[in-house]
Design a protein around this motif. Structure first.
Motif, mmCIF file in Angstrom:
data_model
loop_
_atom_site.group_PDB
_atom_site.id
_atom_site.type_symbol
_atom_site.label_atom_id
_atom_site.label_comp_id
_atom_site.label_asym_id
_atom_site.label_seq_id
_atom_site.Cartn_x
_atom_site.Cartn_y
_atom_site.Cartn_z
ATOM 1 N N TYR A 26 3.906 8.443 2.540
ATOM 2 C CA TYR A 26 4.566 9.693 2.147
ATOM 3 C C TYR A 26 3.548 10.813 2.219
ATOM 4 N N SER A 27 3.910 11.890 2.861
ATOM 5 C CA SER A 27 3.038 13.050 2.956
ATOM 6 C C SER A 27 3.794 14.257 2.421
ATOM 7 N N PRO A 73 -2.056 11.321 9.589
ATOM 8 C CA PRO A 73 -2.703 10.306 8.748
ATOM 9 C C PRO A 73 -1.827 9.069 8.496
ATOM 10 N N LEU A 74 -0.519 9.219 8.648
ATOM 11 C CA LEU A 74 0.366 8.074 8.448
ATOM 12 C C LEU A 74 0.149 6.998 9.507
ATOM 13 N N PHE A 75 -0.434 7.390 10.651
ATOM 14 C CA PHE A 75 -0.738 6.408 11.695
ATOM 15 C C PHE A 75 -1.729 5.357 11.192
ATOM 16 N N ASN A 76 -2.608 5.746 10.270
ATOM 17 C CA ASN A 76 -3.550 4.781 9.693
ATOM 18 C C ASN A 76 -2.796 3.668 8.955
ATOM 19 N N LEU A 77 -1.769 4.048 8.232
ATOM 20 C CA LEU A 77 -0.967 3.060 7.505
ATOM 21 C C LEU A 77 -0.192 2.174 8.477
ATOM 22 N N GLY A 78 0.358 2.799 9.502
ATOM 23 C CA GLY A 78 1.085 2.041 10.510
ATOM 24 C C GLY A 78 0.196 1.040 11.223
ATOM 25 N N LEU A 85 0.848 -1.192 0.000
ATOM 26 C CA LEU A 85 0.000 0.000 0.000
ATOM 27 C C LEU A 85 0.881 1.238 0.000
ATOM 28 N N VAL A 86 0.702 2.087 -0.989
ATOM 29 C CA VAL A 86 1.424 3.356 -1.063
ATOM 30 C C VAL A 86 0.378 4.452 -0.905
ATOM 31 N N SER A 87 0.521 5.260 0.149
ATOM 32 C CA SER A 87 -0.518 6.240 0.446
ATOM 33 C C SER A 87 0.017 7.322 1.379
ATOM 34 N N ASP A 88 -0.804 8.379 1.528
ATOM 35 C CA ASP A 88 -0.509 9.393 2.535
ATOM 36 C C ASP A 88 -1.339 9.155 3.794
ATOM 37 N N VAL A 139 8.510 7.300 3.838
ATOM 38 C CA VAL A 139 9.339 8.042 2.894
ATOM 39 C C VAL A 139 9.297 9.495 3.358
ATOM 40 N N ARG A 140 10.406 9.976 3.869
ATOM 41 C CA ARG A 140 10.419 11.305 4.483
ATOM 42 C C ARG A 140 10.716 12.429 3.490
ATOM 43 N N THR A 141 11.391 12.087 2.392
ATOM 44 C CA THR A 141 11.732 13.096 1.387
ATOM 45 C C THR A 141 11.383 12.563 0.000
#
Length: 140
Positions: free
Chosen positions: A85-86, A93-98, A51-54, A111-113
């Motif tokens: 990646y945001s 929102p990245l907590f949802n992915l985690g 899953l690739v998402s913000d 992905v931080r940059t």
């Protein structure tokens, strides 16, 4: 190849943001069904969703559904590996992915940059290949 390229040329961009929960549910269901009936009988198949998402677009009411979906995926032997990646720097929102990754026994990579994609994708690929070599494939 030419047929695939012709089909690709006909695709149009949809500006409507996808529903994260619905998209992941569909991916988990498709993966679960695929590992139940592998193309080659007798082979071991590892169920994984990348899953690739913000992580955005999840309401407060859907937060519990995110946890439940991750647990259901784990029960069905489907691991959710998230790459977050945001571009605007929103971390919440990245907590949802985690959560999806943690509950399904997958991994979360941040992905931080803009230049960090290659490193995180290569790490995920290495992890998947390593698990296959070590025989950590769930038996069904």
């Amino acid at each position: 190849m030419s047929a695939a390229l012709a089909y690709l040329d006909k695709l149009e961009t949809d500006s409507t943001p996808p529903n994260l929960l619905a998209a992941v549910q569909r991916a988990v269901t498709l993966t679960k069904n695929a590992i139940k009936k592998p193309k080659t009988p007798g082979t071991l198949v590892r169920g994984a969703v990348v899953l690739v998402s913000d992580g955005a677009g999840v309401t407060g009411e859907e937060r519990a559904a995110i946890t439940k979906l991750g647990q259901l995926a784990a029960k069905d032997h489907v691991r959710i590996h998230s790459i977050g990646y945001s571009p605007l720097g929103r971390k919440r929102p990245l907590f949802n992915l985690g959560e999806l990754s943690a509950q399904s026994k997958g991994t979360f990579r941040w992905v931080r940059t803009e230049g960090g994609w290659t490193d995180q994708l290569n790490r995920l690929l290495d992890e998947l290949l390593h698990e296959m070599k070590k025989g950590k494939i769930p038996r069904i």
